[in-house]
Design a protein around this motif. Sequence first.
Motif, PDB file in Angstrom:
ATOM      1  N   UNK A   1       0.853  -1.172   0.000  1.00 42.21           N
ATOM      2  CA  UNK A   1       0.000   0.000   0.000  1.00 42.21           C
ATOM      3  C   UNK A   1       0.894   1.228   0.000  1.00 42.21           C
ATOM      4  N   UNK A   2       1.185   1.754  -1.196  1.00 44.99           N
ATOM      5  CA  UNK A   2       2.085   2.894  -1.336  1.00 44.99           C
ATOM      6  C   UNK A   2       1.358   4.148  -1.806  1.00 44.99           C
ATOM      7  N   UNK A   3       0.092   4.275  -1.510  1.00 46.43           N
ATOM      8  CA  UNK A   3      -0.688   5.398  -2.013  1.00 46.43           C
ATOM      9  C   UNK A   3      -0.140   6.738  -1.534  1.00 46.43           C
ATOM     10  N   UNK A   4       0.442   6.791  -0.344  1.00 45.47           N
ATOM     11  CA  UNK A   4       0.958   8.038   0.178  1.00 45.47           C
ATOM     12  C   UNK A   4       2.413   8.291  -0.140  1.00 45.47           C
ATOM     13  N   UNK A   5       2.974   7.498  -1.019  1.00 49.25           N
ATOM     14  CA  UNK A   5       4.393   7.591  -1.337  1.00 49.25           C
ATOM     15  C   UNK A   5       4.581   8.224  -2.713  1.00 49.25           C
ATOM     16  N   UNK A   6       5.510   9.156  -2.813  1.00 49.71           N
ATOM     17  CA  UNK A   6       5.830   9.782  -4.091  1.00 49.71           C
ATOM     18  C   UNK A   6       6.387   8.725  -5.035  1.00 49.71           C
ATOM     19  N   UNK A   7       5.805   8.636  -6.245  1.00 49.43           N
ATOM     20  CA  UNK A   7       6.215   7.624  -7.204  1.00 49.43           C
ATOM     21  C   UNK A   7       6.564   8.258  -8.542  1.00 49.43           C
TER      22      UNK A   7
ATOM     23  N   UNK B   1       3.704   4.727 -17.275  1.00 51.15           N
ATOM     24  CA  UNK B   1       4.191   3.445 -16.757  1.00 51.15           C
ATOM     25  C   UNK B   1       4.915   3.704 -15.445  1.00 51.15           C
ATOM     26  N   UNK B   2       4.475   2.994 -14.409  1.00 47.69           N
ATOM     27  CA  UNK B   2       5.101   3.120 -13.096  1.00 47.69           C
ATOM     28  C   UNK B   2       6.540   2.634 -13.180  1.00 47.69           C
ATOM     29  N   UNK B   3       7.448   3.453 -12.736  1.00 52.42           N
ATOM     30  CA  UNK B   3       8.863   3.085 -12.746  1.00 52.42           C
ATOM     31  C   UNK B   3       9.132   1.938 -11.775  1.00 52.42           C
ATOM     32  N   UNK B   4       8.357   1.842 -10.715  1.00 53.31           N
ATOM     33  CA  UNK B   4       8.552   0.826  -9.687  1.00 53.31           C
ATOM     34  C   UNK B   4       7.933  -0.519 -10.053  1.00 53.31           C
ATOM     35  N   UNK B   5       6.656  -0.498 -10.464  1.00 52.22           N
ATOM     36  CA  UNK B   5       5.936  -1.752 -10.685  1.00 52.22           C
ATOM     37  C   UNK B   5       5.819  -2.150 -12.147  1.00 52.22           C
TER      38      UNK B   5
ATOM     39  N   UNK C   1       1.856  11.392  -6.594  1.00 54.68           N
ATOM     40  CA  UNK C   1       1.316  10.440  -5.629  1.00 54.68           C
ATOM     41  C   UNK C   1       0.203   9.589  -6.250  1.00 54.68           C
ATOM     42  N   UNK C   2       0.523   8.732  -7.204  1.00 55.55           N
ATOM     43  CA  UNK C   2      -0.442   7.810  -7.779  1.00 55.55           C
ATOM     44  C   UNK C   2      -0.812   8.100  -9.221  1.00 55.55           C
ATOM     45  N   UNK C   3      -1.438   7.100  -9.867  1.00 60.38           N
ATOM     46  CA  UNK C   3      -1.812   7.205 -11.277  1.00 60.38           C
ATOM     47  C   UNK C   3      -2.778   8.355 -11.541  1.00 60.38           C
ATOM     48  N   UNK C   4      -3.749   8.561 -10.663  1.00 60.92           N
ATOM     49  CA  UNK C   4      -4.720   9.640 -10.892  1.00 60.92           C
ATOM     50  C   UNK C   4      -4.040  10.998 -10.922  1.00 60.92           C
TER      51      UNK C   4
END
Length: 98
Positions: A34-40, A82-86, A58-61
């Motif tokens: 659950x990384x919704x509050x993490x800068x991505x 594209x998420x760099x992490x996932x 902070x998320x796709x939206x």
Amino acid sequence: MDYFTFVKGKDATDPEPIVGDDDPGTISIANVKFDAGKLQDYYVFDMQGNRLGLISVYGFNAAADLLKSSSAIRASGIYYLRSRTTGQMQTVRVSMYF
């Protein structure tokens, strides 16, 4: 995930238990993040697969909203995040109004 059930107390039991495959009454969620509050970081691609840049939100939206309002995007069309992490991807339709 469909829903959560919260129960009070250390030894409380779930009023609606879900039966797992390995052990009746339990389900393993050890790999859920659950990384919704993490800068991505999200890569931005055009329809030809050209990488246009990287945005940090902070998320796709939030990434989609930023992409739609960015002055760096100068043409209407479909873009990919594209998420760099996932590696998860999402399409974003950008409409330019002049």
